[in-house]
Design a protein around this motif. Structure first.
Motif, PDB file in Angstrom:
ATOM      1  N   ALA A  36       0.870  -1.402  -0.063  1.00 32.02           N
ATOM      2  CA  ALA A  36      -0.107  -0.007  -0.041  1.00 32.02           C
ATOM      3  C   ALA A  36       0.765   1.334  -0.088  1.00 32.02           C
ATOM      4  CB  ALA A  36      -0.923  -0.025   1.266  1.00 32.02           C
ATOM      5  N   ALA A  37       1.985   1.174  -0.791  1.00 32.91           N
ATOM      6  CA  ALA A  37       2.817   2.269  -0.880  1.00 32.91           C
ATOM      7  C   ALA A  37       2.126   3.254  -1.963  1.00 32.91           C
ATOM      8  CB  ALA A  37       4.095   1.892  -1.437  1.00 32.91           C
ATOM      9  N   ASP A  38       2.352   4.432  -1.557  1.00 31.58           N
ATOM     10  CA  ASP A  38       1.920   5.674  -2.400  1.00 31.58           C
ATOM     11  C   ASP A  38       2.913   5.721  -3.839  1.00 31.58           C
ATOM     12  OD1 ASP A  38      -0.267   6.220  -0.795  1.00 31.58           O
ATOM     13  OD2 ASP A  38       0.646   7.683   0.174  1.00 31.58           O
ATOM     14  N   ASP A  39       4.058   5.485  -3.728  1.00 30.21           N
ATOM     15  CA  ASP A  39       5.086   5.734  -4.695  1.00 30.21           C
ATOM     16  C   ASP A  39       6.352   4.991  -4.676  1.00 30.21           C
ATOM     17  OD1 ASP A  39       6.364   7.262  -2.937  1.00 30.21           O
ATOM     18  OD2 ASP A  39       5.279   9.176  -3.665  1.00 30.21           O
ATOM     19  N   LEU A  40       7.310   4.992  -5.442  1.00 30.95           N
ATOM     20  CA  LEU A  40       8.666   4.255  -5.175  1.00 30.95           C
ATOM     21  C   LEU A  40       9.278   4.874  -4.106  1.00 30.95           C
ATOM     22  CD1 LEU A  40       9.574   3.802  -9.168  1.00 30.95           C
ATOM     23  CD2 LEU A  40       8.834   2.275  -7.582  1.00 30.95           C
ATOM     24  N   ALA A  41       9.226   6.141  -4.108  1.00 27.94           N
ATOM     25  CA  ALA A  41       9.805   6.575  -2.810  1.00 27.94           C
ATOM     26  C   ALA A  41       9.527   6.155  -1.505  1.00 27.94           C
ATOM     27  CB  ALA A  41       9.607   7.985  -2.637  1.00 27.94           C
ATOM     28  N   ALA A  42       8.061   5.691  -1.443  1.00 28.42           N
ATOM     29  CA  ALA A  42       7.797   4.884  -0.136  1.00 28.42           C
ATOM     30  C   ALA A  42       8.422   3.609  -0.142  1.00 28.42           C
ATOM     31  CB  ALA A  42       6.099   5.016  -0.113  1.00 28.42           C
ATOM     32  N   LEU A  43       8.526   3.087  -1.466  1.00 27.98           N
ATOM     33  CA  LEU A  43       9.143   1.758  -1.268  1.00 27.98           C
ATOM     34  C   LEU A  43      10.517   1.738  -0.693  1.00 27.98           C
ATOM     35  CD1 LEU A  43       8.179  -0.118  -4.505  1.00 27.98           C
ATOM     36  CD2 LEU A  43       7.516  -0.778  -2.163  1.00 27.98           C
ATOM     37  N   VAL A  44      11.327   2.752  -1.428  1.00 30.95           N
ATOM     38  CA  VAL A  44      12.593   3.073  -1.122  1.00 30.95           C
ATOM     39  C   VAL A  44      12.720   3.195   0.296  1.00 30.95           C
ATOM     40  CG1 VAL A  44      14.817   4.364  -1.241  1.00 30.95           C
ATOM     41  CG2 VAL A  44      13.470   3.527  -3.463  1.00 30.95           C
ATOM     42  N   ASP A  45      11.827   4.025   0.919  1.00 25.14           N
ATOM     43  CA  ASP A  45      11.941   4.272   2.393  1.00 25.14           C
ATOM     44  C   ASP A  45      11.804   3.139   3.222  1.00 25.14           C
ATOM     45  OD1 ASP A  45      12.572   7.071   2.164  1.00 25.14           O
ATOM     46  OD2 ASP A  45      10.377   7.502   2.281  1.00 25.14           O
ATOM     47  N   ARG A  46      10.994   2.318   2.757  1.00 31.29           N
ATOM     48  CA  ARG A  46      10.477   0.787   3.646  1.00 31.29           C
ATOM     49  C   ARG A  46      11.582  -0.066   3.492  1.00 31.29           C
ATOM     50  NH1 ARG A  46       6.236  -2.470   5.201  1.00 31.29           N
ATOM     51  NH2 ARG A  46       6.692  -4.332   5.173  1.00 31.29           N
ATOM     52  N   PHE A  47      12.342  -0.192   2.361  1.00 24.62           N
ATOM     53  CA  PHE A  47      13.370  -1.075   2.148  1.00 24.62           C
ATOM     54  C   PHE A  47      14.751  -0.608   2.685  1.00 24.62           C
ATOM     55  CE2 PHE A  47      10.789  -2.871  -1.834  1.00 24.62           C
ATOM     56  CZ  PHE A  47      10.215  -3.892  -0.804  1.00 24.62           C
ATOM     57  N   VAL A  93      17.978 -10.232  -1.734  1.00 24.97           N
ATOM     58  CA  VAL A  93      17.271  -9.063  -1.620  1.00 24.97           C
ATOM     59  C   VAL A  93      17.948  -8.040  -1.939  1.00 24.97           C
ATOM     60  CG1 VAL A  93      15.714  -7.823  -0.147  1.00 24.97           C
ATOM     61  CG2 VAL A  93      15.340 -10.192  -0.603  1.00 24.97           C
ATOM     62  N   SER A  94      19.055  -7.943  -0.886  1.00 21.23           N
ATOM     63  CA  SER A  94      19.814  -6.732  -0.921  1.00 21.23           C
ATOM     64  C   SER A  94      20.559  -6.411  -2.067  1.00 21.23           C
ATOM     65  CB  SER A  94      21.013  -6.920   0.119  1.00 21.23           C
ATOM     66  OG  SER A  94      21.741  -5.655   0.292  1.00 21.23           O
ATOM     67  N   GLU A  95      21.017  -7.149  -2.868  1.00 20.71           N
ATOM     68  CA  GLU A  95      21.641  -7.171  -4.236  1.00 20.71           C
ATOM     69  C   GLU A  95      20.417  -6.660  -4.946  1.00 20.71           C
ATOM     70  OE1 GLU A  95      24.196  -9.538  -7.554  1.00 20.71           O
ATOM     71  OE2 GLU A  95      23.522 -10.519  -5.797  1.00 20.71           O
ATOM     72  N   LEU A  96      19.407  -7.118  -5.318  1.00 15.79           N
ATOM     73  CA  LEU A  96      18.243  -6.900  -6.069  1.00 15.79           C
ATOM     74  C   LEU A  96      18.071  -5.404  -5.924  1.00 15.79           C
ATOM     75  CD1 LEU A  96      16.389  -7.685  -8.392  1.00 15.79           C
ATOM     76  CD2 LEU A  96      14.996  -8.394  -6.862  1.00 15.79           C
ATOM     77  N   LEU A  97      17.635  -5.081  -4.603  1.00 12.98           N
ATOM     78  CA  LEU A  97      17.391  -3.656  -4.507  1.00 12.98           C
ATOM     79  C   LEU A  97      18.385  -2.621  -4.855  1.00 12.98           C
ATOM     80  CD1 LEU A  97      15.757  -4.103  -1.054  1.00 12.98           C
ATOM     81  CD2 LEU A  97      14.574  -3.554  -3.049  1.00 12.98           C
ATOM     82  N   VAL A  98      19.866  -2.847  -4.471  1.00 11.17           N
ATOM     83  CA  VAL A  98      20.743  -2.163  -4.960  1.00 11.17           C
ATOM     84  C   VAL A  98      20.866  -1.981  -6.526  1.00 11.17           C
ATOM     85  CG1 VAL A  98      23.218  -1.978  -4.954  1.00 11.17           C
ATOM     86  CG2 VAL A  98      22.048  -2.369  -2.661  1.00 11.17           C
ATOM     87  N   ALA A  99      20.660  -3.258  -7.239  1.00 14.63           N
ATOM     88  CA  ALA A  99      20.458  -3.241  -8.553  1.00 14.63           C
ATOM     89  C   ALA A  99      19.557  -2.349  -9.036  1.00 14.63           C
ATOM     90  CB  ALA A  99      20.435  -4.661  -9.288  1.00 14.63           C
TER      91      ALA A  99
END
Length: 113
Positions: A36-47, A93-99
């Motif tokens: 239920a994230a409003d945007d990509l920035a919210a996903l980045v904040d979560r991760f 997961v860490s590698e995928l998020l950094v990529a």
């Protein structure tokens, strides 16, 4: 199986075989909906907190596999094996998020596996 880092792809060995993962726009939209994230920035904040649950790890890996073209659901991802167990999954997961997002999520290595 080679991954194209310029496209945000990574390679990981899951269930004893190499697989490609990629958080495509569709995969990111899937994660936005799941959280239920409003945007990509919210996903980045979560991760970027570095605190991810087993469910988070399963969802991100599932989205990455589907983004790379695999027909797999999160339940099947949850039954997979990875070298080094939970820590191995967390590293994927860490590698995928950094990529996907760059070093903005470099601190996203989960602390609790």
């Amino acid at each position: 199986m080679s991954a194209n880092r310029r496209r945000g792809e990574i390679s990981a060995e899951l269930d004893g075989r190499p697989r490609r993962l990629c958080l495509t726009l569709g995969a990111l939209a899937e994660l936005e909906a799941a959280y239920a994230a409003d945007d990509l920035a919210a996903l980045v904040d979560r991760f970027s907190t570095g605190r991810l649950s087993a469910l988070d790890i399963m969802r991100v890996i599932g989205a990455g596999l589907r983004g790379a073209g695999e027909d797999i659901d999160d339940e099947a991802v949850g039954a997979m094996q990875c070298a080094n167990g939970a820590a191995g999954f967390a590293a994927v997961v860490s590698e995928l998020l950094v990529a996907t997002f760059g070093t903005a999520t470099a601190g996203a290595t989960p602390q609790n596996p």
